[in-house]
Structures are given as structure tokens and as C-alpha cells.
Design an enzyme around this catalytic site. Structure first.
Site, PDB file in Angstrom:
ATOM      1  N   LYS A   9      39.701   2.226 -30.879  1.00 14.25           N
ATOM      2  CA  LYS A   9      39.538   1.077 -29.993  1.00 14.25           C
ATOM      3  C   LYS A   9      40.480   1.190 -28.789  1.00 14.25           C
ATOM      4  O   LYS A   9      41.372   2.049 -28.773  1.00 14.25           O
ATOM      5  CB  LYS A   9      39.803  -0.207 -30.782  1.00 14.25           C
ATOM      6  CG  LYS A   9      38.816  -0.426 -31.926  1.00 14.25           C
ATOM      7  CD  LYS A   9      39.186  -1.670 -32.698  1.00 14.25           C
ATOM      8  CE  LYS A   9      38.260  -1.911 -33.873  1.00 14.25           C
ATOM      9  NZ  LYS A   9      38.667  -3.105 -34.656  1.00 14.25           N
ATOM     10  N   TYR A  49      28.139  -4.899 -32.663  1.00 15.11           N
ATOM     11  CA  TYR A  49      28.695  -5.974 -33.488  1.00 15.11           C
ATOM     12  C   TYR A  49      27.746  -7.160 -33.624  1.00 15.11           C
ATOM     13  O   TYR A  49      28.183  -8.294 -33.815  1.00 15.11           O
ATOM     14  CB  TYR A  49      30.036  -6.437 -32.910  1.00 15.11           C
ATOM     15  CG  TYR A  49      31.161  -5.467 -33.187  1.00 15.11           C
ATOM     16  CD1 TYR A  49      31.699  -5.349 -34.466  1.00 15.11           C
ATOM     17  CD2 TYR A  49      31.690  -4.674 -32.179  1.00 15.11           C
ATOM     18  CE1 TYR A  49      32.732  -4.457 -34.737  1.00 15.11           C
ATOM     19  CE2 TYR A  49      32.724  -3.784 -32.438  1.00 15.11           C
ATOM     20  CZ  TYR A  49      33.240  -3.681 -33.719  1.00 15.11           C
ATOM     21  OH  TYR A  49      34.262  -2.804 -33.971  1.00 15.11           O
ATOM     22  N   THR A  93      41.383  -4.197 -42.903  1.00 12.05           N
ATOM     23  CA  THR A  93      41.208  -4.825 -41.597  1.00 12.05           C
ATOM     24  C   THR A  93      42.400  -5.684 -41.201  1.00 12.05           C
ATOM     25  O   THR A  93      42.897  -5.586 -40.083  1.00 12.05           O
ATOM     26  CB  THR A  93      39.923  -5.687 -41.593  1.00 12.05           C
ATOM     27  OG1 THR A  93      38.817  -4.828 -41.883  1.00 12.05           O
ATOM     28  CG2 THR A  93      39.702  -6.352 -40.255  1.00 12.05           C
ATOM     29  N   ASN A 114      43.367  -3.766 -34.124  1.00  9.28           N
ATOM     30  CA  ASN A 114      43.755  -2.957 -35.279  1.00  9.28           C
ATOM     31  C   ASN A 114      43.365  -1.480 -35.163  1.00  9.28           C
ATOM     32  O   ASN A 114      43.158  -0.806 -36.158  1.00  9.28           O
ATOM     33  CB  ASN A 114      43.242  -3.576 -36.579  1.00  9.28           C
ATOM     34  CG  ASN A 114      41.740  -3.723 -36.601  1.00  9.28           C
ATOM     35  OD1 ASN A 114      41.022  -3.139 -35.798  1.00  9.28           O
ATOM     36  ND2 ASN A 114      41.243  -4.505 -37.541  1.00  9.28           N
ATOM     37  N   HIS A 117      37.776   1.364 -35.616  1.00 12.37           N
ATOM     38  CA  HIS A 117      36.582   0.827 -36.275  1.00 12.37           C
ATOM     39  C   HIS A 117      36.008   1.927 -37.142  1.00 12.37           C
ATOM     40  O   HIS A 117      35.932   3.081 -36.724  1.00 12.37           O
ATOM     41  CB  HIS A 117      35.522   0.397 -35.248  1.00 12.37           C
ATOM     42  CG  HIS A 117      34.180   0.185 -35.886  1.00 12.37           C
ATOM     43  ND1 HIS A 117      33.837  -1.009 -36.485  1.00 12.37           N
ATOM     44  CD2 HIS A 117      33.130   1.022 -36.073  1.00 12.37           C
ATOM     45  CE1 HIS A 117      32.612  -0.889 -36.983  1.00 12.37           C
ATOM     46  NE2 HIS A 117      32.166   0.328 -36.744  1.00 12.37           N
ATOM     47  N   GLU A 128      25.046   2.765 -36.251  1.00 10.79           N
ATOM     48  CA  GLU A 128      26.071   2.905 -35.226  1.00 10.79           C
ATOM     49  C   GLU A 128      26.023   4.275 -34.556  1.00 10.79           C
ATOM     50  O   GLU A 128      26.178   4.382 -33.343  1.00 10.79           O
ATOM     51  CB  GLU A 128      27.448   2.619 -35.837  1.00 10.79           C
ATOM     52  CG  GLU A 128      27.590   1.161 -36.219  1.00 10.79           C
ATOM     53  CD  GLU A 128      28.820   0.841 -37.048  1.00 10.79           C
ATOM     54  OE1 GLU A 128      29.620   1.757 -37.344  1.00 10.79           O
ATOM     55  OE2 GLU A 128      28.991  -0.339 -37.398  1.00 10.79           O
TER      56      GLU A 128
END
Length: 137
Positions: A9, A49, A93, A114, A117, A128
Site C-alpha cells: 500500500k 474493495y 489486519t 497497515n 493487502h 483481484e
């Protein structure tokens, strides 16, 4: 061999942790078969998402993931549990639940940002990968 989708991310890119994350994946014995750094478009993140579209944090999530570059990867492993193996390597998570030794346990400081993914199953991995790497779907 099976494949799963992993994404560093924006916070991981900003903090210079992509090399560490890639290194951990490779040291685990998994293989990165595709990798792309890009600033994702809003439509891609919204599609990615979509299961969270009705949740209050959805707008913040889209804004976060489009604020800068991400590194999207297709990771290949030996069996159908590759996605599960990666989820263990990534860590829980919630930062306070992430195990020491996992990526999040060692480097994440907040749950909202965090670092990584990971797909949460074989079906989500296929979906995905198809969104981010259509030629590999």
C-alpha cells in the site's frame, strides 16, 4: 502452483519498505510472477474493495489507496494454500493483533495504514489478479 494477489500500500512505498516486503516473500520460497508500481485509479480501487462499498470507511480507504503509488504483485506458491501462507506472512489486519515476525507485526503502526493487502482466498485472489493484471487472469 497457485497464485495470489499482494499489494504494498502507499504507506509501505512511502516508508521505503517494498524491498523488505519483497525480500520476505522470496525468502519464504514464493515467487513473484508479476509486479507493477502505479498510482491506482479510483475506479480500480473501488472495484477491488467493492465488498466494503457500504461501510463508513470506504471513502477513506479509496482516498488512502489512491494518494500515491502502490506495488501490485502476483505471488506464486506450491499449493492452494498460497493465499493463506501470504496472509500469515503479512500478519493480522489490526496492528495490535499482528504477530511479531509478520510484516505488520514488525512494521505497521496503525490499522488504517497497515502496509500490505493480501487476498483472503482463492476466489478473491483470482478476482483481484484479474482486476490488476488482466493478462494473467
Amino acid at each position: 502452483m497457485t497464485r495470489t494477489f499482494i499489494m504494498c500500500k502507499p504507506d509501505a512505498v512511502e516508508r521505503g519498505l517494498v524491498g523488505e516486503i519483497v525480500s520476505r516473500i522470496e525468502r519464504k520460497g514464493l515467487r513473484i510472477v508479476a509486479m507493477d508500481m502505479r498510482v491506482p485509479e479510483v475506479a480500480l480501487v473501488e472495484a477491488h474493495y467493492e465488498e466494503h462499498a457500504d461501510k463508513p470507511f470506504f471513502g477513506e480507504l479509496v482516498t488512502f489507496l489512491t494518494r500515491g503509488p502502490v506495488v501490485a504483485m502476483v505471488v506464486e506458491g506450491p499449493d492452494d494454500g498460497t493465499w493463506h501462507l501470504m496472509r500469515t506472512l503479512i500478519g493480522k489486519t489490526k496492528v495490535e493483533d499482528a504477530q511479531p515476525g509478520s510484516i505488520r507485526g514488525d512494521f505497521a503502526t496503525t490499522t488504517n495504514e497497515n502496509l500490505v493487502h493480501g487476498s483472503d482466498g482463492t476466489e478473491s485472489a483470482a478476482r483481484e489478479i484479474g482486476l490488476w493484471f488482466p493478462g494473467l487472469a
